[in-house]
Design a protein around this motif. Structure first.
Motif, short mmCIF file in Angstrom:
data_model
loop_
_atom_site.label_atom_id
_atom_site.label_comp_id
_atom_site.label_asym_id
_atom_site.label_seq_id
_atom_site.Cartn_x
_atom_site.Cartn_y
_atom_site.Cartn_z
N GLN A 108 0.82 -1.20 0.00
CA GLN A 108 0.00 0.00 0.00
C GLN A 108 0.86 1.26 0.00
O GLN A 108 0.55 2.24 -0.68
N TYR A 109 1.95 1.22 0.76
CA TYR A 109 2.89 2.34 0.71
C TYR A 109 3.50 2.46 -0.69
O TYR A 109 3.66 3.56 -1.23
N TYR A 110 3.84 1.34 -1.27
CA TYR A 110 4.41 1.30 -2.62
C TYR A 110 3.45 1.94 -3.63
O TYR A 110 3.85 2.79 -4.44
N PHE A 111 2.18 1.58 -3.55
CA PHE A 111 1.19 2.11 -4.49
C PHE A 111 0.90 3.59 -4.27
O PHE A 111 0.34 4.25 -5.15
N GLY A 170 5.56 3.15 -7.38
CA GLY A 170 4.65 2.02 -7.24
C GLY A 170 3.69 1.91 -8.41
O GLY A 170 3.38 0.81 -8.87
N ARG A 171 3.19 3.04 -8.88
CA ARG A 171 2.32 3.00 -10.07
C ARG A 171 3.08 2.44 -11.26
O ARG A 171 2.58 1.57 -11.98
N ARG A 214 3.11 -6.07 -13.19
CA ARG A 214 1.89 -6.41 -12.44
C ARG A 214 1.83 -7.89 -12.07
O ARG A 214 1.39 -8.24 -10.98
N ARG A 215 2.28 -8.79 -12.96
CA ARG A 215 2.24 -10.20 -12.61
C ARG A 215 3.23 -10.50 -11.48
O ARG A 215 2.92 -11.27 -10.57
N ASP A 216 4.38 -9.91 -11.53
CA ASP A 216 5.40 -10.13 -10.51
C ASP A 216 4.89 -9.64 -9.15
O ASP A 216 5.01 -10.34 -8.13
N VAL A 217 4.31 -8.45 -9.12
CA VAL A 217 3.79 -7.89 -7.88
C VAL A 217 2.67 -8.76 -7.32
O VAL A 217 2.65 -9.13 -6.13
N CYS A 218 1.72 -9.12 -8.18
CA CYS A 218 0.55 -9.86 -7.71
C CYS A 218 0.91 -11.29 -7.31
O CYS A 218 0.36 -11.81 -6.32
N ARG A 219 1.83 -11.91 -8.02
CA ARG A 219 2.27 -13.25 -7.65
C ARG A 219 2.91 -13.24 -6.27
O ARG A 219 2.67 -14.12 -5.44
#
Length: 299
Positions: A151-154, A159-160, A167-172
Motif C-alpha cells: 500500500q505504501y508502494y502504491f 509504485g504506479r 503487475r504479474r510479478d507484484v501480484c504473484r
C-alpha cells in the motif's frame, strides 16, 4: 456455466453464471489481486443445489469495462458497494445471498450494511470489511505496517510504474505472502493473471490504495455514500466470517473483536492453514458456510 455481460450506470459488467435462471440468487465476489477463478469449485457446488450463482469481474478486472472515458477510475469502497447494488438492479435481483473477500468482501459488507433488505445472508472473509478512513491516519503497530508495504508502494509514482510494468510479478508475490501455506502452480496463477491486463486495472488499484489514506480524492458522485460508510454502520443480516488462520495480510486475533458490528446473527469460523484467498484455498468450507446460512434464511 455461461459468461454474460450486463450494463449498469457506469460499467459493462462481465459475469459468469451457473445454475438455473430461476434459482435462488447467490453472488460471489472476488478481491485484489484475484478474479472469478477463485470460485471455480464453489460456484458449481452451489449451482448443483439449484441456486442461480453469479460471479462478476469487479471494475478494473478481466472483461468488465467502463462505459465512459470520463468516469473516474476509482477503487474506493463506495464504488465497490455501488457497483454491486447496480449489478443486482440491472439483473432484476431483489435479494441475494452474498459472499466475498478482500475488495469483494467490502462490496458485500457495504450492501449488507446499507441495504439489508437486499441481502438474504452474508459470508464475509475476515469479517467487517468496511474501511474506517477517518481512523486510517493513525499509525498501526510495526508488524501490521510491515504487512502493508504494497500500500505504501502504491502511494508512490514508483509504485504506479512498478504495478504497470511488473503487475504479474507484484501480484504473484502478494499471493505468496498472503497465503503462505497455499501451494499454487504457475498455471493456476496465470488463469487469474490475465484479468490484470484490463486497461483500467492499474488506475483502479492505485486510486483504491491512495483514497483509503486520504491521498487521492474520491468520485464526487459517491461522496454521499462515503459519508454513510464513515459512520461505520452495523450489519444486520445473518453472517458467517470465514477467517484464514494463515492469512498473511490480515491475521486473525485470538479474540474476535468484530462481533458487535453484526446484529443479525454472527459466527466466526477459523480455517487452519488457510490464507487470504479463502474461496480458492477452502472451497468446501465456503460452500458449507453459504449452505448453512441459506438453510436458516428464507429465499
Amino acid at each position: 456455466m455461461h459468461r454474460n455481460t450486463v450494463r449498469t450506470d457506469v460499467l459493462d459488467v462481465t459475469y459468469e453464471e451457473h445454475g438455473p435462471p430461476d434459482g435462488a440468487p447467490v453472488i460471489l465476489l472476488h478481491g485484489f489481486p484475484y478474479d472469478v477463478r477463485a470460485y471455480d469449485e464453489v460456484a458449481p457446488a452451489l449451482a448443483a443445489d439449484g441456486n442461480r450463482v453469479l460471479v462478476p469481474y469487479l471494475r478494473g478486472y478481466g472483461p468488465t469495462r467502463f462505459l465512459s472515458p470520463d468516469t473516474l477510475r476509482s477503487g474506493e469502497q463506495a464504488a465497490l458497494g455501488h457497483d454491486l447494488r447496480q449489478f443486482m438492479k440491472a439483473l432484476g435481483i431483489e435479494r441475494a445471498a452474498l459472499a466475498g473477500y478482500d475488495w469483494g468482501g467490502r462490496a458485500a459488507c457495504i450492501v449488507s450494511a446499507l441495504w439489508p433488505e437486499r441481502v438474504r445472508c452474508l459470508v464475509s472473509c475476515t469479517g467487517y470489511n468496511l474501511q474506517n478512513i477517518a481512523a486510517s491516519v493513525e499509525p498501526a503497530p510495526a508488524a501490521a505496517e510491515h504487512r502493508l508495504w504494497y500500500q505504501y508502494y502504491f502511494n508512490t509514482e514508483r509504485g504506479r510504474a512498478g504495478l504497470t510494468k511488473n503487475r504479474r510479478d507484484v501480484c504473484r508475490l502478494l499471493w505468496k505472502l498472503w497465503s503462505p501455506e497455499w501451494t499454487f502452480d504457475e498455471a493456476t496463477f496465470e488463469r487469474t493473471a490475465s484479468s490484470f491486463d484490463n486497461p483500467d486495472f492499474v488506475d483502479v488499484v492505485i486510486q483504491s490504495y491512495r483514497h483509503r489514506y486520504g491521498y487521492a480524492k474520491g468520485d464526487p458522485l459517491l461522496e454521499p455514500l462515503e459519508a454513510q460508510l464513515a459512520k461505520q454502520p452495523v450489519i444486520r443480516v445473518p453472517t458467517i466470517n470465514l477467517h484464514g488462520a494463515a492469512d498473511g495480510v490480515g491475521p486473525a486475533s485470538d479474540r474476535d473483536g468484530q462481533a458487535d458490528k453484526f446484529t443479525g446473527g454472527y459466527e466466526r469460523r477459523m480455517l487452519p492453514h488457510i490464507g487470504h484467498n479463502v474461496p480458492q484455498e477452502a472451497p468446501a468450507e465456503t460452500v458449507a458456510a453459504l449452505r448453512d446460512l441459506m438453510k436458516e434464511t428464507p429465499q
